[in-house]
Scaffold this active site. Structure first.
Site, mmCIF file in Angstrom:
data_model
loop_
_atom_site.group_PDB
_atom_site.id
_atom_site.type_symbol
_atom_site.label_atom_id
_atom_site.label_comp_id
_atom_site.label_asym_id
_atom_site.label_seq_id
_atom_site.Cartn_x
_atom_site.Cartn_y
_atom_site.Cartn_z
ATOM 1 N N ASP A 353 0.952 -1.160 0.224
ATOM 2 C CA ASP A 353 -0.045 -0.085 -0.041
ATOM 3 C C ASP A 353 0.947 1.066 0.054
ATOM 4 O O ASP A 353 1.838 1.431 0.876
ATOM 5 C CB ASP A 353 -0.845 -0.042 1.474
ATOM 6 C CG ASP A 353 -1.953 1.084 1.320
ATOM 7 O OD1 ASP A 353 -2.793 1.446 0.751
ATOM 8 O OD2 ASP A 353 -1.506 1.808 2.332
ATOM 9 N N GLU A 389 1.744 -0.366 -5.018
ATOM 10 C CA GLU A 389 0.703 0.711 -5.384
ATOM 11 C C GLU A 389 1.859 1.944 -5.482
ATOM 12 O O GLU A 389 2.197 2.543 -4.514
ATOM 13 C CB GLU A 389 -0.204 0.940 -4.127
ATOM 14 C CG GLU A 389 -1.230 1.969 -4.496
ATOM 15 C CD GLU A 389 -2.162 2.093 -3.195
ATOM 16 O OE1 GLU A 389 -3.234 2.321 -3.757
ATOM 17 O OE2 GLU A 389 -1.737 2.107 -2.240
#
Length: 698
Positions: A353, A389
């Site tokens: 993330d 990401e």
């Protein structure tokens, strides 16, 4: 919790400063905690229900910035926490407060639930139901406790699968959402690791044909107080508070962390890899106004990136803080965590993330950042799947394509271009063509391959595929933020009516658009990723930010009246992808076909000639064909028409060349056995994709 626990008579030995955490050796437990700036660390032991502190023990040794001690006879199951002494001097970055019970960053299990304040009266999340329940008897659970764990597990012959990247098909899913709606499962395992490990659940994934399941965060996290006050919950889990512990809500009521290993074991037996979505960029403690739960009270100045004024945090995550990976001990924690999930839990990969934050020195991002370099040289981690990401909220935070070799990246540019093309936006064909060939304009450098582009049209954050073709606007009122949250730029199209409709023509168009987009993802070069439930029409009622919704809106539909027709179509296209190397070749294809080359790709105008510059620059152009040739494997021809008007495509090759129709989104055909095409041209209705094959032996 008593402020003066019983005076301990327990014998405490100096122990070892390695490894960090609570380590049981068969006779006793060694406790070791990093804090460079503390002046004293107290270990707090609790009764077996976690309600009463029974002993408080000062760790006797401080070596290499590690506080440690060994307690004979302390066994697995013992509940514990820490109180850390030191200066409370926010102006210098220090926020020590021994009145706060703190979680061990290396704890392998948590017990109990976080109660934010007295008004919550013992809020807790049901173990396996995902429901909201209140119990005044739990009001003493101010803080979760850590648990001493024996990590032993009998794996037998299990090992990581190491599926080749070009063959990977990823299914993004939520542990709770996968099985909370399965009425044929025992109630206690619905929404848990064991529910996902159930053969009936795994059979569905095997039948669909995916090779990996990417799970939204499963490391320990808790619900934010502002959500609980609105009877909502942190559903997605992007607020980690324990990088080694599985989230309690995914364990059955007996709370055995080996349930996670059982899940991995059974998925591996079925040939499915397990990829974890991990959040190492920030913690659940938020900004300087947030709660002190672990890192902040252990050593705030070491764990977090501080601002020019050390009272505040330097935050590039939008979540209040950013972990300080330039500190060697914090870097070690992340590396130890990754290795733990791989070596001890047999995980096959990670999706990071806000991975840009992990490569920062404050304002500056570097693809050679210390964490990336540490992973690349690590003998354990260099062989597992790493997915970034590639953005965060800080300066120059968008870094798509800039991660180092061996990394794959979520390609949101592919997502947006694909949505815009099938919506019928002008001037989108050039971007579509790049994405269908693995986005070489972004990733073709440093020896990177098409699989570096993780291609998707939907993910947990945003509309589902059904909602993408059913809503022009987000409908997030249930989140309690007056519909201000979530993306506004969705590139969605409702096909003429906002939300559900009984109009058969609109529903037929929506079904065709869903087939167009899912087939495009699966037939592109690169690594395809599907969102849980898209294969059978899961809807979130137009909510594109369901992070806080614990109910059925986020559950997979297991009922018999689900969209079986679309499921069959997706299954068929996956089988076609797997059986044709044209879509899984690990190298970028040549720009244009060459009969003498081993592989080649070229773009065709509907009239059969090669596309030229004028064709690509025509803003009204919405139709093209991609011809892919592999020596000994024949050719495939992917035809796309995003115009609302039908289009006739002239087929390439000699008149006696035989083409077979594999996929047709107008008729919902997806058959790897194919159907013979006897004409020299193909008629494509408006908004349709067709895949044809010509075999060398035909």
């Amino acid at each position: 919790m008593p402020t003066s626990p019983a005076v301990t008579t327990r014998r405490v030995l100096p122990g070892s400063d390695r490894p960090l955490g609570a380590t049981w050796d068969g006779s006793g437990t060694n406790f070791a905690l990093f804090s460079a700036n503390a002046t004293k660390v107290e270990l707090c032991l609790f009764d077996d229900r976690g309600r009463r502190e029974i002993e408080r023990i000062t760790l006797p040794e401080f070596s290499h910035q590690i506080w440690h001690g060994y307690l004979p006879e302390v066994r697995p199951g013992q509940l514990y926490g820490y109180r850390v002494h030191g200066p409370y001097a926010p102006e210098a970055g220090h926020r020590f407060n021994p009145n706060k019970l703190l979680l061990d960053p290396y704890a392998l299990q948590h017990s109990g639930n976080l109660r934010w304040h007295d008004a919550m009266h013992g809020y807790r999340v049901g173990h396996s139901r995902g429901d909201l329940s209140f119990d005044r008897r739990d009001s003493a659970f101010v803080m979760p406790k850590c648990v001493v764990v024996d990590p032993a597990y009998t794996w037998g012959s299990d090992r990581r699968l190491e599926t080749r990247w070009p063959e990977a098909i990823i299914y993004e899913a939520h542990v709770g959402g996968m099985t909370l709606g399965r009425e044929d499962l025992p109630h206690k395992i619905r929404g848990t690791f064991e529910g996902l490990a159930d053969p009936r659940t795994i059979d569905r994934l095997v039948d669909l044909g995916v090779t990996a399941i990417e799970l939204l965060p499963v490391q320990a996290y808790y619900d934010e107080g502002h959500l609980l006050e609105k009877d909502l919950a942190n559903w997605w889990g992007y607020a980690t508070l324990g990088f080694f512990a599985p989230a309690q809500r995914y364990l059955t009521p007996n709370g055995d962390p080996n349930e996670f290993k059982l899940m991995v074991h059974r998925l591996h037996e079925a040939g499915i890899e397990v990829i974890l979505d991990v959040v190492y960029n920030h913690s659940a403690e938020g900004n300087e106004m947030g709660p002190t739960l672990s890192f902040r009270g252990i050593d705030n100045a070491s764990y977090y990136m501080l601002g020019d004024d050390p009272r505040h945090y330097y935050d590039t995550t939008g979540c209040g803080n950013s972990l300080n990976l330039s500190n060697s001990r914090v870097l070690q924690m992340v590396m130890d965590s990754l290795r733990y999930w791989v070596e001890t839990c047999h995980v096959d990969g990670f999706r990071f993330d806000l991975a840009t934050t992990l490569g920062r020195q404050r304002e500056t991002f570097s693809r050679d950042a210390i964490l990336y370099e540490a992973i690349r040289q690590d003998p354990v981690l260099q062989t597992v799947k790493m997915i970034a990401e590639p953005w965060d909220t800080g300066p120059d935070g968008y870094q798509l394509g800039n991660f180092p070799p061996v990394w794959a990246e979520w390609n949101d540019r592919y997502r947006d271009n694909l949505r815009a093309f099938w919506k019928g936006d002008e001037g989108t064909m050039r971007q579509l063509s790049d994405g269908l060939l693995g986005s070489p304009g972004t990733f073709d450098h440093d020896g990177r391959r098409p699989w570096a582009s993780v291609n998707f049209v939907t993910a947990h954050d945003g509309f589902t595929l059904m909602d993408l073709v059913s809503y022009d606007h987000k409908h997030n009122e249930a989140n309690g933020e007056d519909n201000r949250d979530g993306h506004d730029h969705n590139l969605s199209w409702n096909c003429g009516v906002e939300g559900p409709t009984d109009d058969p023509e609109i529903n037929a168009l929506r079904d065709r658009q869903r087939r167009n987009m899912i087939a495009s993802v699966l037939l592109s070069q690169g690594t395809p990723m599907l969102l849980m439930g898209d294969e059978h029409g899961r809807t979130q009622d137009g909510n594109n930010n369901t992070y806080c919704q614990p109910g059925e809106i986020n559950w997979l539909d297991w009922s018999e009246d689900r969209d079986h027709g679309f499921e069959d179509f997706v299954r068929g296209v996956i089988e076609i992808r797997k059986s044709r190397p044209h879509f899984t070749e690990p190298y970028y294809l040549h720009d244009r076909p060459d009969s003498g080359a081993a592989r080649g790709a070229g773009w065709l105008h509907p009239d059969g000639r090669a596309m030229d510059t004028g064709d690509w620059e025509d803003p009204e152009a919405r139709s093209t064909g991609l011809l892919i040739q592999l020596a000994g494997q024949g050719s495939v021809l992917l035809l796309v028409n995003a115009d609302h008007e039908p289009c006739s495509f002239q087929l390439p090759g000699d008149a006696d060349r035989v083409w077979h129709r594999l996929v047709d989104t107008d008729s919902a055909l997806a058959d790897p056995r194919s159907n013979r095409e006897d004409r020299g041209s193909v008629e494509l209705p408006g908004r349709t994709l067709v895949l044809l094959e010509a075999r060398d032996d035909a």
